[in-house]
Write an enzyme that holds these catalytic residues in place. Structure first.
Site, PDB file in Angstrom:
ATOM      1  N   CYS A 104      57.042  23.286  36.048  1.00 26.60           N
ATOM      2  CA  CYS A 104      56.743  22.056  36.790  1.00 26.60           C
ATOM      3  C   CYS A 104      58.045  21.432  37.267  1.00 26.60           C
ATOM      4  O   CYS A 104      59.138  21.951  37.000  1.00 26.60           O
ATOM      5  CB  CYS A 104      55.959  21.069  35.925  1.00 26.60           C
ATOM      6  SG  CYS A 104      56.883  20.446  34.504  1.00 26.60           S
ATOM      7  N   CYS A 107      60.956  20.683  34.920  1.00 28.47           N
ATOM      8  CA  CYS A 107      61.848  21.786  34.564  1.00 28.47           C
ATOM      9  C   CYS A 107      63.101  21.754  35.432  1.00 28.47           C
ATOM     10  O   CYS A 107      64.213  22.015  34.955  1.00 28.47           O
ATOM     11  CB  CYS A 107      61.137  23.124  34.714  1.00 28.47           C
ATOM     12  SG  CYS A 107      59.787  23.391  33.553  1.00 28.47           S
ATOM     13  N   ASP A 510      38.168  48.565  39.451  1.00 29.85           N
ATOM     14  CA  ASP A 510      39.054  48.870  38.339  1.00 29.85           C
ATOM     15  C   ASP A 510      38.367  48.347  37.078  1.00 29.85           C
ATOM     16  O   ASP A 510      37.470  47.502  37.153  1.00 29.85           O
ATOM     17  CB  ASP A 510      40.410  48.186  38.546  1.00 29.85           C
ATOM     18  CG  ASP A 510      41.379  48.481  37.420  1.00 29.85           C
ATOM     19  OD1 ASP A 510      41.437  49.634  36.978  1.00 29.85           O
ATOM     20  OD2 ASP A 510      42.048  47.539  36.964  1.00 29.85           O
ATOM     21  N   ASP A 696      43.329  44.600  39.893  1.00 30.82           N
ATOM     22  CA  ASP A 696      44.208  43.527  39.416  1.00 30.82           C
ATOM     23  C   ASP A 696      45.613  43.969  39.075  1.00 30.82           C
ATOM     24  O   ASP A 696      46.465  43.115  38.811  1.00 30.82           O
ATOM     25  CB  ASP A 696      43.598  42.867  38.171  1.00 30.82           C
ATOM     26  CG  ASP A 696      43.735  43.744  36.934  1.00 30.82           C
ATOM     27  OD1 ASP A 696      43.546  44.973  37.067  1.00 30.82           O
ATOM     28  OD2 ASP A 696      44.039  43.214  35.855  1.00 30.82           O
ATOM     29  N   ASP A 700      46.961  49.398  41.125  1.00 32.82           N
ATOM     30  CA  ASP A 700      45.902  49.301  42.128  1.00 32.82           C
ATOM     31  C   ASP A 700      46.431  48.953  43.513  1.00 32.82           C
ATOM     32  O   ASP A 700      45.654  48.961  44.477  1.00 32.82           O
ATOM     33  CB  ASP A 700      44.880  48.235  41.717  1.00 32.82           C
ATOM     34  CG  ASP A 700      44.185  48.569  40.414  1.00 32.82           C
ATOM     35  OD1 ASP A 700      43.884  49.755  40.198  1.00 32.82           O
ATOM     36  OD2 ASP A 700      43.967  47.648  39.605  1.00 32.82           O
TER      37      ASP A 700
END
Length: 817
Positions: A104, A107, A510, A696, A700
């Site tokens: 965020c 940081c 997948d 994912d 792939d």
């Protein structure tokens, strides 16, 4: 059931009995591990504890960040290494670092404050959008490795930022396109006001001198739009004419040039209409579309370059005496022997010559469970060594590695144009050719009949038949539908998704992380002796506490880890808890400790680990990667449409066939590499099938890029999400079934828009050719036609009553970065 206390730093659950705590903001805080405790203490010691008051998201767990060894950091102090990314100005050094672990805006505040408080640091600025840190410091007073170590102390990992040349070139082109777009938008608005003031409807008490001034002001404002903003159109038209290939650049350039020249004639003579506002409008609309297309290509190139960055920046090379020396990856040569420590990434393709360990090959297969590897087995660069130290002989580097092969597969798949796009290109050329020939023929005819009207009639024809409505027909409908899909949690990143879904007849799934949740979870505990299930779980968690294996995460963290823990790769763990010798892992390995017979596995489904001591087995632990709750609904929706379904997975276990049987998938094949999956896809496309791919992982990516339609899960890798045509942010498979229905509505809407645009152009062309429509009315008609198309497309923003029912909550949009 009580909820576990969240860690004050990273919000992960704090194990019962945890002793990790520190005083932050005047109160004692609990932490899940010594890493979070150390980071918090460093922040407090630096006087920056207000970071915890201003952060909007939890911090990253420091143990989840890439491991940066001290000897690796020392490499960045070498002058030959710094030449590529450190620049010197006056007495200061300047470098750009890529920082990982940022969650965020707070940081950024913490990083900048902490570094600026260090002696020798002149400035530190963090770009939160791309996580790049620009730092200036006195390298005679403070070493770069010390700076990077200080970032580690507060929970962030940094490494030199070295941009990919192709991505940088696209970024430069993107900035140039944005400047052209800004100039066109700003000047068009001013030119439009000056032009409108000369219209008869607004010409109230306007003197002849002011009328002349406004005409020249409009010319002055439009000239930068034509010669700067529209320069790419003219360059493209010149290139296309040289290659005898008609594109929209030719038509657009001709219309802009004629309208601009007509405006100049009007500005000089005072007769006719000013078309400077039309020039600016064309430029603004066209430049906006091309800018968005360029941004999409920029993201794809950046993600492709990121795949190569999965390799480590350095490695441990062994000399002839067996001593290790850390070197940069660029210094590695074929035939070198490297030492790969537990938790380290294998630097290159090679063969194990000493050691035995488990290798996390999820990069290639998408499967989270590491595979056992021993001497003689080959390993791939970019995969992770999980358990024990290995000695690997390098066999392939650079473009010869399997990782580079995946990149080449991706680039090849992305470069191939779909058949529909080829047909559209061909049709557009014939349409443009007909329009230009018709305009030229009508112009010559009117030159013979009435030369004073010829130019204005030709211009009216070009303006009236400008394919604005035709070009808006498809993208506006797709944009409206994409906004509707946002509410369902499906983010469309390519415009052809909804149109292409109506042509799909085959779906490839997948398994891990797509149809399943993608992580092992503890499903059941079956005690075999007098110990209760809770006590058996505590003993197992104590053994697994320090293991990096994905299985260990299913047991959580223990307050008191086991002692003298020994890891036997491929078999299990052995250690002592309160003087009790324990083993957990494969049944044969555990029973060898007591000499007892191997108990019967409770169920054939899932993975079972046995816990035992010197007296015999204590308990079975059942772990499983369960199916997503709505996976069956998605398969039912595919079956209802008559689609063929396939399950292609890198997993070679019987779990592939089991998942296919549970969901009713037509065909399931396991143990496939990325190139194997791509070959299966090509074979289906060669049969004339239109394929939808749902995946994912990095493995792939080539199939996602080559499929007719590709959808990545919201939990997918960044590369998979960038290369996919759509991203399922909510991970809710049921949203895909709703997308199938919306695709049909969108197709009908697109056909309605195309019919109207074709009818409009078909009617306006003869009217303009007969001289019944002036260029002004042609521009008005073109605008109204575009407005009708947009309003019709907005009907797709209405959701059906059941689309967001209580059982189907809307997804919260997330960032893809």
């Amino acid at each position: 059931m009580t909820q576990p206390t969240p860690c004050y730093h990273c919000a992960l659950p704090v194990p019962a009995g945890s002793r990790f705590s520190a005083v932050v903001l005047g109160e004692p805080r609990a932490f899940c591990c010594p890493g979070c405790q150390a980071v918090a203490e460093s922040i407090v010691a630096g006087g920056l504890e207000h970071y915890y008051q201003h952060r909007s998201q939890t911090s990253a767990n420091p143990q989840a960040l890439p491991q940066q060894l001290q000897d690796e950091l020392a490499l960045y102090d070498r002058s030959d290494v710094q030449q590529t990314f450190v620049h010197h100005a006056d007495d200061l050094a300047e470098a750009t670092l890529m920082v990982e672990g940022i969650s965020c805006a707070a940081c950024g505040w913490l990083i900048e404050k902490h570094l600026r408080n260090l002696d020798g640091v002149a400035d530190a600025r963090l770009n939160l959008s791309n996580h790049r840190l620009l730092i200036s410091w006195d390298d005679r007073q403070l070493a770069l490795s010390k700076l990077m170590a200080e970032l580690r102390h507060i929970g962030y990992a940094a490494h030199p930022y070295q941009p990919d040349q192709a991505a940088e070139q696209l970024a430069r082109e993107n900035r140039s396109a944005l400047r052209r777009l800004g100039v066109a938008g700003l000047l068009w608005f001013q030119a439009m006001m000056a032009t409108m003031a000369t219209w008869p409807e607004f010409n109230i008490d306007l003197s002849a001198e002011l009328h002349t001034i406004l005409r020249w002001v409009a010319l002055f404002l439009t000239t930068p739009i034509v010669f700067y903003s529209c320069a790419p159109f003219f360059k493209g038209a010149a290139r296309d004419l040289r290659t005898r290939h008609l594109t929209m650049d030719v038509s657009v350039s001709l219309a802009i040039a004629l309208a601009y020249c007509a405006g100049i004639w009007t500005a000089i003579t005072g007769s006719g209409e000013l078309y400077f506002d039309t020039v600016g409008m064309f430029a603004l609309f066209l430049l906006t579309g091309r800018y968005l297309e360029r941004r999409a290509r920029e993201r794809t190139a950046a993600a492709t370059a990121q795949l190569v960055n999965l390799l480590p920046s350095s490695c441990l090379r062994l000399d002839r005496d067996g001593r290790s020396e850390r070197i940069l990856l660029a210094e590695l040569q074929r035939g070198d022997q490297v030492q790969v420590l537990p938790g380290a990434v294998i630097p290159a393709d090679g063969r194990i010559i000493e050691g035995r360990s488990s290798i996390d090959e999820s990069l290639l297969t998408g499967e989270y469970l590491p595979l056992a590897r021993r001497a003689g087995d080959r390993v791939t660069g970019g995969t992770l060594n999980v358990e024990s130290t290995l000695t690997v002989e390098v066999e392939a580097l650079g473009q010869e590695t399997r990782l580079s092969a995946i990149v080449r597969l991706l680039e090849r798949a992305q470069s191939e144009k779909p058949r529909l796009a080829q047909i559209a290109d061909c049709a557009s050329q014939w349409f443009l050719l007909f329009t230009l020939v018709a305009a030229a023929a009508i112009g010559l005819l009117w030159w013979q009949l009435d030369a004073s009207r010829a130019f204005w009639i030709v211009l009216a024809m070009l303006v009236a038949t400008c394919p604005c409505a035709l070009s808006l027909a498809t993208p506006t409908a797709l944009t409206a539908a994409a906004g509707t899909l946002h509410k369902l949690g499906l983010l469309v990143t390519r415009g052809h998704v909804l149109e292409g879904l109506n042509q799909i007849d085959t779906v490839i799934f997948d398994k891990t992380g797509t149809l399943t949740e993608g992580r092992l979870a503890l499903r059941s505990i079956r005690p075999l002796g007098a110990l209760a299930a809770d006590r058996c779980l505590a003993l197992a968690a104590a053994l697994e506490n320090r293991s990096e294996h994905p299985i260990a995460r299913a047991f959580g963290r223990a307050a008191q880890p086991a002692e003298q823990v020994q890891n036997v790769p491929g078999l299990g763990l052995e250690g002592a808890v309160d003087g009790q010798r324990l083993r957990i892992g494969q049944a044969s390995f555990v029973c060898a400790l007591s000499g007892a017979e191997i108990p019967v596995v409770p169920e054939p489904r899932g993975q079972w680990l046995l816990l035992g001591d010197r007296q015999g087995p204590l308990a079975w632990f059942g772990l499983d990667d369960r199916l997503r709750e709505d996976a069956k609904d998605l398969l039912d929706a595919c079956k209802a449409r008559g689609w063929q379904t396939l399950l292609l997975s890198g997993d070679s276990s019987p779990m592939v066939a089991e998942v296919a049987a549970q969901l009713g998938i037509d065909q399931a094949i396991g143990g496939l590499r990325p190139d194997d999956k791509l070959a299966r896809l090509r074979a289906l496309q060669a049969e004339g099938r239109k394929v939808l791919m749902l995946g994912d992982g990095v493995n792939d990516v080539p199939v996602l890029a080559a499929a007719d339609i590709s959808i990545a899960m919201g939990s997918a890798t960044d590369l998979a999400k960038t290369c996919a045509d759509a991203v399922l942010l909510s991970n809710r498979l049921q949203a895909l079934a709703q997308a199938f229905d919306l695709a049909r509505r969108t197709r009908r809407n697109i056909l309605e828009n195309l019919l109207w645009a074709t009818l409009y152009n078909g009617l306006m062309l003869p009217f303009a050719a007969l001289g019944w429509i002036t260029p002004v009315w042609a521009a008005i008609g073109m605008s109204l036609s575009s407005l009708i198309v947009v309003l019709n497309a907005l009907r797709l923003t209405r959701l059906k009553d059941d689309a967001l029912s209580p059982g189907k909550p809307a997804a919260t949009l997330q960032s893809l970065a």
